[in-house]
Design a protein around this motif. Structure first.
Motif, PDB file in Angstrom:
ATOM      1  N   MET A 100    -115.042  56.253 -15.322  1.00  0.00           N
ATOM      2  CA  MET A 100    -114.055  57.334 -15.365  1.00  0.00           C
ATOM      3  C   MET A 100    -114.730  58.700 -15.264  1.00  0.00           C
ATOM      4  SD  MET A 100    -111.600  55.786 -18.361  1.00  0.00           S
ATOM      5  CE  MET A 100    -110.608  57.266 -18.474  1.00  0.00           C
ATOM      6  N   ILE A 101    -115.880  58.852 -15.895  1.00  0.00           N
ATOM      7  CA  ILE A 101    -116.619  60.117 -15.808  1.00  0.00           C
ATOM      8  C   ILE A 101    -117.076  60.370 -14.375  1.00  0.00           C
ATOM      9  CG2 ILE A 101    -118.740  61.289 -16.525  1.00  0.00           C
ATOM     10  CD1 ILE A 101    -118.434  59.956 -19.250  1.00  0.00           C
ATOM     11  N   VAL A 102    -117.539  59.314 -13.689  1.00  0.00           N
ATOM     12  CA  VAL A 102    -117.971  59.471 -12.297  1.00  0.00           C
ATOM     13  C   VAL A 102    -116.792  59.889 -11.417  1.00  0.00           C
ATOM     14  CG1 VAL A 102    -118.863  58.231 -10.290  1.00  0.00           C
ATOM     15  CG2 VAL A 102    -119.888  57.867 -12.534  1.00  0.00           C
ATOM     16  N   ILE A 103    -115.634  59.263 -11.617  1.00  0.00           N
ATOM     17  CA  ILE A 103    -114.439  59.638 -10.849  1.00  0.00           C
ATOM     18  C   ILE A 103    -114.075  61.092 -11.102  1.00  0.00           C
ATOM     19  CG2 ILE A 103    -111.969  59.185 -10.602  1.00  0.00           C
ATOM     20  CD1 ILE A 103    -112.597  56.231 -11.262  1.00  0.00           C
ATOM     21  N   LEU A 104    -114.177  61.524 -12.357  1.00  0.00           N
ATOM     22  CA  LEU A 104    -113.889  62.920 -12.691  1.00  0.00           C
ATOM     23  C   LEU A 104    -114.887  63.863 -12.027  1.00  0.00           C
ATOM     24  CD1 LEU A 104    -112.363  65.060 -14.367  1.00  0.00           C
ATOM     25  CD2 LEU A 104    -113.946  64.570 -16.252  1.00  0.00           C
ATOM     26  N   ILE A 105    -116.168  63.509 -12.025  1.00  0.00           N
ATOM     27  CA  ILE A 105    -117.198  64.372 -11.425  1.00  0.00           C
ATOM     28  C   ILE A 105    -116.968  64.512  -9.922  1.00  0.00           C
ATOM     29  CG2 ILE A 105    -119.661  64.533 -10.893  1.00  0.00           C
ATOM     30  CD1 ILE A 105    -120.216  63.300 -13.626  1.00  0.00           C
ATOM     31  N   ILE A 106    -116.618  63.411  -9.260  1.00  0.00           N
ATOM     32  CA  ILE A 106    -116.347  63.487  -7.820  1.00  0.00           C
ATOM     33  C   ILE A 106    -115.178  64.428  -7.558  1.00  0.00           C
ATOM     34  CG2 ILE A 106    -115.563  62.179  -5.811  1.00  0.00           C
ATOM     35  CD1 ILE A 106    -117.110  59.787  -6.909  1.00  0.00           C
ATOM     36  N   GLY A 107    -114.138  64.340  -8.380  1.00  0.00           N
ATOM     37  CA  GLY A 107    -113.006  65.249  -8.219  1.00  0.00           C
ATOM     38  C   GLY A 107    -113.398  66.703  -8.407  1.00  0.00           C
ATOM     39  N   ALA A 155    -114.488  46.224 -15.885  1.00  0.00           N
ATOM     40  CA  ALA A 155    -114.933  46.678 -17.203  1.00  0.00           C
ATOM     41  C   ALA A 155    -113.800  46.586 -18.222  1.00  0.00           C
ATOM     42  CB  ALA A 155    -115.443  48.113 -17.109  1.00  0.00           C
ATOM     43  N   ARG A 156    -112.577  46.859 -17.809  1.00  0.00           N
ATOM     44  CA  ARG A 156    -111.443  46.732 -18.734  1.00  0.00           C
ATOM     45  C   ARG A 156    -111.205  45.270 -19.093  1.00  0.00           C
ATOM     46  NH1 ARG A 156    -106.494  45.079 -18.167  1.00  0.00           N
ATOM     47  NH2 ARG A 156    -106.755  44.913 -15.908  1.00  0.00           N
ATOM     48  N   GLU A 157    -111.291  44.367 -18.112  1.00  0.00           N
ATOM     49  CA  GLU A 157    -111.032  42.954 -18.381  1.00  0.00           C
ATOM     50  C   GLU A 157    -112.068  42.355 -19.321  1.00  0.00           C
ATOM     51  OE1 GLU A 157    -110.889  41.119 -14.591  1.00  0.00           O
ATOM     52  OE2 GLU A 157    -108.920  41.974 -14.044  1.00  0.00           O
ATOM     53  N   PHE A 158    -113.315  42.802 -19.227  1.00  0.00           N
ATOM     54  CA  PHE A 158    -114.380  42.266 -20.067  1.00  0.00           C
ATOM     55  C   PHE A 158    -114.616  43.126 -21.321  1.00  0.00           C
ATOM     56  CE2 PHE A 158    -115.430  40.456 -15.888  1.00  0.00           C
ATOM     57  CZ  PHE A 158    -115.531  39.112 -16.224  1.00  0.00           C
ATOM     58  N   SER A 159    -113.725  44.070 -21.585  1.00  0.00           N
ATOM     59  CA  SER A 159    -113.788  44.923 -22.779  1.00  0.00           C
ATOM     60  C   SER A 159    -115.112  45.685 -22.866  1.00  0.00           C
ATOM     61  CB  SER A 159    -113.581  44.074 -24.052  1.00  0.00           C
ATOM     62  OG  SER A 159    -112.316  43.465 -24.034  1.00  0.00           O
ATOM     63  N   GLN A 160    -115.633  46.103 -21.720  1.00  0.00           N
ATOM     64  CA  GLN A 160    -116.841  46.926 -21.674  1.00  0.00           C
ATOM     65  C   GLN A 160    -116.409  48.397 -21.635  1.00  0.00           C
ATOM     66  OE1 GLN A 160    -118.739  45.369 -18.160  1.00  0.00           O
ATOM     67  NE2 GLN A 160    -119.647  43.634 -19.261  1.00  0.00           N
ATOM     68  N   GLY A 189    -122.730  59.182 -27.521  1.00  0.00           N
ATOM     69  CA  GLY A 189    -124.058  58.607 -27.708  1.00  0.00           C
ATOM     70  C   GLY A 189    -124.187  57.215 -27.151  1.00  0.00           C
ATOM     71  N   ASP A 190    -123.092  56.463 -27.063  1.00  0.00           N
ATOM     72  CA  ASP A 190    -123.110  55.121 -26.486  1.00  0.00           C
ATOM     73  C   ASP A 190    -122.755  55.120 -24.999  1.00  0.00           C
ATOM     74  OD1 ASP A 190    -123.717  53.982 -28.984  1.00  0.00           O
ATOM     75  OD2 ASP A 190    -121.593  53.944 -29.537  1.00  0.00           O
ATOM     76  N   THR A 191    -121.898  56.043 -24.611  1.00  0.00           N
ATOM     77  CA  THR A 191    -121.397  56.036 -23.233  1.00  0.00           C
ATOM     78  C   THR A 191    -122.372  56.670 -22.255  1.00  0.00           C
ATOM     79  OG1 THR A 191    -119.141  56.168 -24.090  1.00  0.00           O
ATOM     80  CG2 THR A 191    -119.473  56.720 -21.769  1.00  0.00           C
ATOM     81  N   ILE A 204    -115.588  53.879 -19.424  1.00  0.00           N
ATOM     82  CA  ILE A 204    -115.559  55.335 -19.550  1.00  0.00           C
ATOM     83  C   ILE A 204    -116.604  55.967 -18.640  1.00  0.00           C
ATOM     84  CG2 ILE A 204    -115.858  57.262 -21.157  1.00  0.00           C
ATOM     85  CD1 ILE A 204    -114.783  55.515 -23.361  1.00  0.00           C
ATOM     86  N   SER A 205    -117.721  55.293 -18.421  1.00  0.00           N
ATOM     87  CA  SER A 205    -118.733  55.811 -17.494  1.00  0.00           C
ATOM     88  C   SER A 205    -118.167  55.934 -16.082  1.00  0.00           C
ATOM     89  CB  SER A 205    -119.954  54.893 -17.489  1.00  0.00           C
ATOM     90  OG  SER A 205    -120.551  54.820 -18.760  1.00  0.00           O
TER      91      SER A 205
END
Length: 314
Positions: free
Chosen positions: A284-291, A271-276, A96-98, A281-282
């Motif tokens: 990561m989802i795009v990378i997964l969809i491209i794959g 995003a990892r450095e700024f704790s977003q 719901g947040d991602t 995860i968004s």
């Protein structure tokens, strides 16, 4: 007695007609052959009708619903983990947040610029890998000495983690595009070469003999016989090579950060450095969809080859 003698040839002739034998004049009656041909034609027509009975909508739905079900199951499992309270919501946000954050990212021009840069690197790296892997595979299959010398080395390079190449790549090329390309090629080319080698090894010897009898030699033998015969294994090697190239590229973009070059890996690292976490995860989802999309494209190519070779059972 005369009646019995005359009746026997008639009975034999009738039996010969029913069993598809021969008449007294030696000609074949073939009584059952037309009937057998009609039955075989009927079975062929039934099989063809069964293959074309499904309309395009039903075929599309049959290919979509398994993937849609898998996505729903993954989202449900993700939400259940969030509900369990295993990690705080700012560390592991739920769908719901991602998903709203993913929608916001899709509306940004900078996001699509990063996707474009990543895909440009992927296409260039994979193209170079195809050229290198195909040349190496072709040379190895033509020389038994070369196969004994570098055959195991190719497999060793294929199993070596791509991230292990980055210290050397950074030393050789600094923080540059060449460093990323170097690792992508080393990650993908061995799989492509092994796919071609396996395809050539499993080419039936009778085809090779037939090609040589027809006058095929050298490059023409490869072009017109060996490559088409090894195409299924070669496509499998290409698919595996793309997987290695994509993984190597993602690792490269996380480790080799080039100024003024924003890519998916850079966005993921920021995003990892700024704790977003929701943005991370968004991406990561795009990378997964491209794959997944690339896997489907390779699946279409493989399906076309299977159909051309008469191996498609649908």
């Amino acid at each position: 007695m005369a009646l019995e003698i005359n009746a026997k040839p008639e009975a034999a002739e009738a039996d010969g007609t029913r069993t598809g034998g021969t008449k007294n004049d030696g000609s074949s009656t073939g009584g059952t052959k037309p009937e057998l041909s009609r039955q075989i034609s009927g079975l062929d027509a039934l099989e063809l009708a069964a293959g074309t009975r499904r309309n395009p909508l039903s075929r599309a739905w049959s290919s979509v619903w398994p993937m849609a079900s898998a996505v729903l199951i993954a989202l449900l499992a993700w939400q259940i983990v969030v509900w369990s309270g295993w990690k705080p919501s700012y560390v592991l946000p739920g769908p719901g947040d991602t998903l709203p954050e993913l929608g916001r990212q899709l509306t940004k021009g900078s996001f699509w610029g990063a996707v474009g840069l990543t895909m440009q690197r992927a296409v260039i790296g994979f193209a170079v890998s195809v050229v290198v892997g195909t040349l190496v595979g072709a040379l190895v299959t033509q020389s038994s000495v070369l196969r004994r010398a570098v055959g195991s080395l190719i497999t060793g390079l294929q199993t070596m983690p791509s991230i292990a190449w980055f210290p050397l790549a950074i030393l050789l090329f600094q923080l540059s595009e060449q460093a990323i390309l170097f690792v992508v090629v080393l990650g993908a080319a061995p799989s492509i070469a092994n796919g071609l080698i396996a395809g050539v090894d499993y080419t039936p010897p009778i085809l090779l003999r037939a090609g040589k009898v027809m006058g095929l030699r050298g490059l023409n033998l490869y072009r017109h016989l060996i490559l088409p015969a090894s195409l299924p294994s070669f496509v499998a090697g290409l698919k595996q090579g793309w997987a290695f190239a994509w993984r190597s590229l993602m690792a490269g973009e996380l480790l080799v950060v080039i100024s003024s070059h924003t890519s998916l890996g850079v966005l993921l690292s920021q995003a990892r450095e700024f704790s977003q976490t929701d943005a991370m995860i968004s991406y990561m989802i795009v990378i997964l969809i491209i794959g997944i999309v690339m896997d489907r494209l390779f699946g279409l190519v493989d399906g076309a080859i299977r159909t051309r070779w008469g191996l498609d059972g649908d």
